[in-house]
Motif scaffolding. Structure first.
Motif, short mmCIF file in Angstrom:
data_model
loop_
_atom_site.label_atom_id
_atom_site.label_comp_id
_atom_site.label_asym_id
_atom_site.label_seq_id
_atom_site.Cartn_x
_atom_site.Cartn_y
_atom_site.Cartn_z
N LEU A 4 -72.48 -15.16 1.68
CA LEU A 4 -72.18 -14.59 2.91
C LEU A 4 -73.21 -15.67 3.73
O LEU A 4 -72.55 -15.86 4.89
N ARG A 5 -74.40 -15.83 3.66
CA ARG A 5 -75.14 -16.83 4.67
C ARG A 5 -74.60 -18.05 4.57
O ARG A 5 -74.34 -18.37 5.96
N ALA A 8 -71.78 -17.77 6.90
CA ALA A 8 -72.07 -17.39 8.35
C ALA A 8 -72.48 -18.82 9.07
O ALA A 8 -72.25 -19.07 9.99
N VAL A 9 -73.11 -19.54 8.26
CA VAL A 9 -73.84 -20.80 8.84
C VAL A 9 -72.57 -21.74 9.19
O VAL A 9 -72.67 -22.41 10.25
N VAL A 11 -72.00 -24.81 8.99
CA VAL A 11 -72.46 -25.98 8.85
C VAL A 11 -73.73 -26.25 8.15
O VAL A 11 -74.53 -25.01 7.95
N ALA A 12 -74.28 -27.61 7.79
CA ALA A 12 -75.33 -27.80 7.22
C ALA A 12 -75.55 -26.74 6.03
O ALA A 12 -76.47 -26.13 6.03
N LEU A 15 -78.77 -27.02 3.99
CA LEU A 15 -80.11 -26.39 4.62
C LEU A 15 -80.04 -25.02 4.37
O LEU A 15 -81.12 -24.41 4.19
N ALA A 16 -78.93 -24.42 4.55
CA ALA A 16 -78.68 -22.83 4.37
C ALA A 16 -79.03 -22.55 2.73
O ALA A 16 -80.13 -21.73 2.52
N ALA A 19 -82.82 -22.86 2.49
CA ALA A 19 -83.39 -21.57 2.78
C ALA A 19 -83.36 -20.25 1.95
O ALA A 19 -84.32 -19.41 1.77
#
Lengths: 452, 310
Positions: A4-5, A8-9, A11-12, A15-16, A19
């Motif tokens: 999901l994350r 949602a992001v 792009v990148a 990075l996600a 995180a």
């Protein structure tokens, strides 16, 4: 959740994912017995209550007991401690290893799993000897997450000279106290402009709740796992009505003043010098204040020691007593100040952190706490506080002191500033019952952890 | 003219055919970086605003998808609307006052002798360079209810301001806030407008003067139209900044005041999110503020684009 994350992001993605990694990983850091690898651990202390002497003791002892390891102590402000904890504790890369936090903040963070379960150390660190209310504030379902660090308590500081000038005696009951401070305000002893018989800020809920407790009221009660705010309970209402009377007739403090540095109002002057070199009595504007015990280092005559301006307590001019209860049989239950301490669940060095905990709860360190006027977590060492009037008042008021409710949402309620606003409204003359009912309606869901 | 001879008629056609790639390649890293730096937090914010996200989620619990639930909760909360109206009013008043004082100071800088202008500029720079927290500490002391200079001076002038708390009432709280924020943002406006003013040719003003235009007419008829793009841009920046003002209000609230009556959007988001641990709702307000900022600034951006176009 990861998917999901990332979606949602968009792009990148790297990075996600990074995180996410810090969000769910890192449970394998627990030691496997034996000596832990040398490393540096961080201890967060809140505010400046822990004196330098104690900090030095912690670092040198820790480094002596764990050769090659280092202890770094970082001091955090009380004001934004919750913010710092919220962002630092979940982040394994940046979390402090051992953390001091306010006892009222403890239950909120233990309930969300921010701290390491240290039930296995409970007996070793003091067990039943540890101040019970604080242990409770750091426990969930019988498991211990944080333990008491030190306790303090509030009592009354007053100006003997002003009380004598107004012909007032130390009160024996709460009602007597309320009448006396109002009488001093009316008498305006020594013609001091804007003098308050009892200086209490309109938003100073930490001192004000003593009147609710003293009348048998409470802030919140728990029934069947649900918390209910009880500000509009008849007993609480009685305390609130007394407070409103005090704010009307005894205190000239602003309606938006808090409990910060109330002791300043008791001193003849802050270090303000006139042109002729004399200090003026400009800042004295209270005959009485209520403050935590350690305020006594900040009250007294202004003297110079080693080139620094310091306060020297003067028994002729200043005195302390414990806020009396309604029946006149002893101390009123006041709000217990103090701290809890625990190990961050995300700590990379739990073994070293445990070693630090053992030092903090050692007899030597507990004794040092007491010698510096901080109530030792381990009640066996209370005698280290000494037997002067401050120690006597501290112990007497602490024995009766009450903690704020151990509700999961307490820290959120505290941070929402609703308490400050509520007492500010009462101080401003609002209708007590209606305001208390409105407060209860707003506070109950927050106490149970529903987002405000 | 000889210049046109350098460019043969077929030049435009040639340019159209070539389609250079290098500029795009040069732009790409910046655009990618911007996307990564901007898209990640904005995306994360959108994600959070659609979930029930509190302190437990911050510590790893899974977040429940609630759709527009957070938004619905906000829209029906009268508290939010009073914060929005308060923020808009505060932002407009501050932006207009800042612009007015800034323009007047810029005109003053042009009118006074060089030495005086230099002193003025240095003082403005110092105000501009002062860190927010330091500036706020000084202002809090000035307005302190017990020992503040402001109360002292007013009392000396014969008014009864002994122990008057400026932050207690929302209106005088915002008065203090406006004084501080205007003080801190005027230098930027003054310098930008001053720079714009130096671009107004003296010959034109002289000619107007000879034609009989007085100072006011020269200002409204010549100077104002010529520096209009600068004014529009600076005003836009002021509106955006003042809508999102945070540090000054937060630091004043720490000194006193009633938070729920003095919250602006910035402090409201902080209180809902970090304060009360309701990150879902706080994200929803943030998204709302983003939309509000775009709505407010869109007309300006459009006029700016139109003016700078071919």
């Amino acid at each position: 959740m990861k998917i999901l994350r990332t979606a949602a992001v968009g792009v990148a993605a790297a990075l996600a994912l990074a995180a996410c990694g810090s969000g769910d990983g890192s449970t394998g850091a627990t030691g496997d017995g034996g000596t832990p690898e040398p490393a540096t651990i961080t201890l967060w202390l809140a505010g400046g209550d822990t004196p330098d002497e104690l900090r030095d003791y912690l670092t040198t002892t820790f480094e002596a007991e764990n050769p090659g390891s280092k202890l770094v102590i970082e001091q955090q402000d009380w004001g934004d401690l919750v913010t710092k904890l919220t962002t630092a504790l979940p982040d394994a890369a940046n979390t402090p290893d051992v953390v001091e936090l306010g006892n009222t903040q403890s239950s909120t963070f233990t309930n969300v799993g921010a701290f390491l379960d240290i039930s296995d150390m409970y007996e070793e660190l003091g067990g039943d000897k540890l101040v019970p209310g604080f242990v409770e504030a750091g426990a969930v379902d019988g498991a211990n997450f944080t333990l008491p660090y030190y306790f303090g308590s509030r009592y009354v500081f007053y100006r003997k000279d002003l009380w004598a000038a107004a012909g007032a005696d130390v009160p024996k009951t709460l009602a007597e106290f309320n009448e006396t401070v109002a009488a001093i305000t009316a008498a305006q002893p020594n013609g001091i402009p804007n003098l308050s018989g009892f200086w209490i800020g309109g938003q100073d809920w930490r001192n004000a709740i003593s009147w609710i407790f003293a009348n048998g009221g409470d802030l919140a009660v728990q029934e069947g796992g649900e918390w209910t705010s009880t500000m509009s309970d008849p007993k609480s209402i009685k305390g609130l009505e007394q407070l409103q009377e005090i704010w009307t007739s005894a205190s000239k403090a602003p309606r938006d003043a808090t409990d910060a540095n109330t002791y300043n109002h008791l001193n003849d002057s802050d270090a303000v010098e006139g042109e002729d070199g004399s200090t003026t009595s400009y800042s004295l504007d209270a005959a009485t204040v209520m403050a935590p015990g350690w305020a006594h280092w900040s009250i007294g005559d202004l003297v110079t020691k080693d080139g620094k301006d310091v306060r020297e307590w003067n028994d002729e001019r200043f005195g302390v007593f414990v806020l009396p209860n309604a029946e006149g049989t002893g101390a009123a239950p006041v709000f217990a100040g103090g701290s809890n301490i625990g190990i961050s669940a995300k700590s990379q060095q739990p073994e070293l952190a445990k070693s630090l905990m053992r030092i903090i709860f050692s007899d030597e360190y507990q004794q040092l706490l007491g010698e510096n006027g901080l109530g030792p977590a381990n009640t066996d060492h209370v005698d280290a506080l000494g037997d002067d009037q401050f120690a006597t008042a501290l112990v007497e008021s602490a024995l009766n002191a009450k903690l704020t409710p151990a509700a999961p949402g307490w820290a959120a309620l505290e941070n929402s500033k609703k308490l400050e606003e509520f007492f500010g409204q009462i101080a401003g003359g609002a209708d007590v019952t209606a305001t208390a009912k409105a407060f209860d309606a707003a506070a109950t869901p927050i106490l149970n952890g529903a987002a405000g | 003219m000889p210049r046109t001879l350098d460019h043969p008629p077929q030049a435009p056609a040639l340019r159209a055919r070539r389609r250079p790639r290098v500029p795009y390649a040069l732009l790409a890293p910046a655009v990618l970086l911007l996307l990564a730096a901007l898209a990640y937090p904005v995306g994360w914010q959108l994600f959070t605003s659609l979930h029930q996200f509190g302190l437990a989620q911050q510590f790893g619990a899974s977040a429940e998808f609630v759709g527009l639930g957070n938004y619905a909760r906000l829209v029906t909360d009268p508290g939010l609307w009073s914060v929005v109206l308060r923020s808009l009013a505060f932002c407009l008043v501050n932006a207009v006052v800042t612009m007015a004082i800034g323009v007047l100071l810029a005109l003053l800088m042009k009118a006074v002798p060089r030495a005086v202008a230099l002193v003025l500029q240095v003082s403005l720079l110092l105000a501009w360079a002062m860190p927010v927290v330091a500036a706020m500490t000084v202002w809090r002391w000035l307005f302190d209810y017990r020992r503040g200079v402001v109360n002292h001076l007013l009392t000396q002038l014969g008014f009864d301001f002994v122990g008057h708390s400026w932050l207690e009432q929302p209106l005088s709280f915002f008065f203090v806030a406006t004084v501080v924020i205007v003080w801190m943002s005027v230098p930027f406006v003054a310098f930008s407008v001053y720079a714009g003013l130096t671009q107004v040719p003296d010959e034109v003003l002289e000619a107007a003067q000879i034609d009989g235009a007085n100072a006011r007419q020269r200002f409204t008829g010549i100077i104002l139209p010529m520096v209009r793009p600068v004014l529009a841009l600076v005003l836009l920046l002021q509106v955006i900044w003042d809508l999102r003002v945070f540090a000054q209000i937060k630091l004043l609230q720490d000194a006193g005041g009633v938070p729920s009556e003095t919250n602006l959007l910035g402090t409201y988001i902080y209180q809902v999110g970090v304060g009360s641990g309701d990150f879902g709702a706080a994200s929803a307000v943030s998204v709302f503020v983003l939309a509000l900022t775009i709505t407010l600034s869109w007309p300006y951006v459009r006029t700016l684009l139109r003016e700078e176009g071919p």
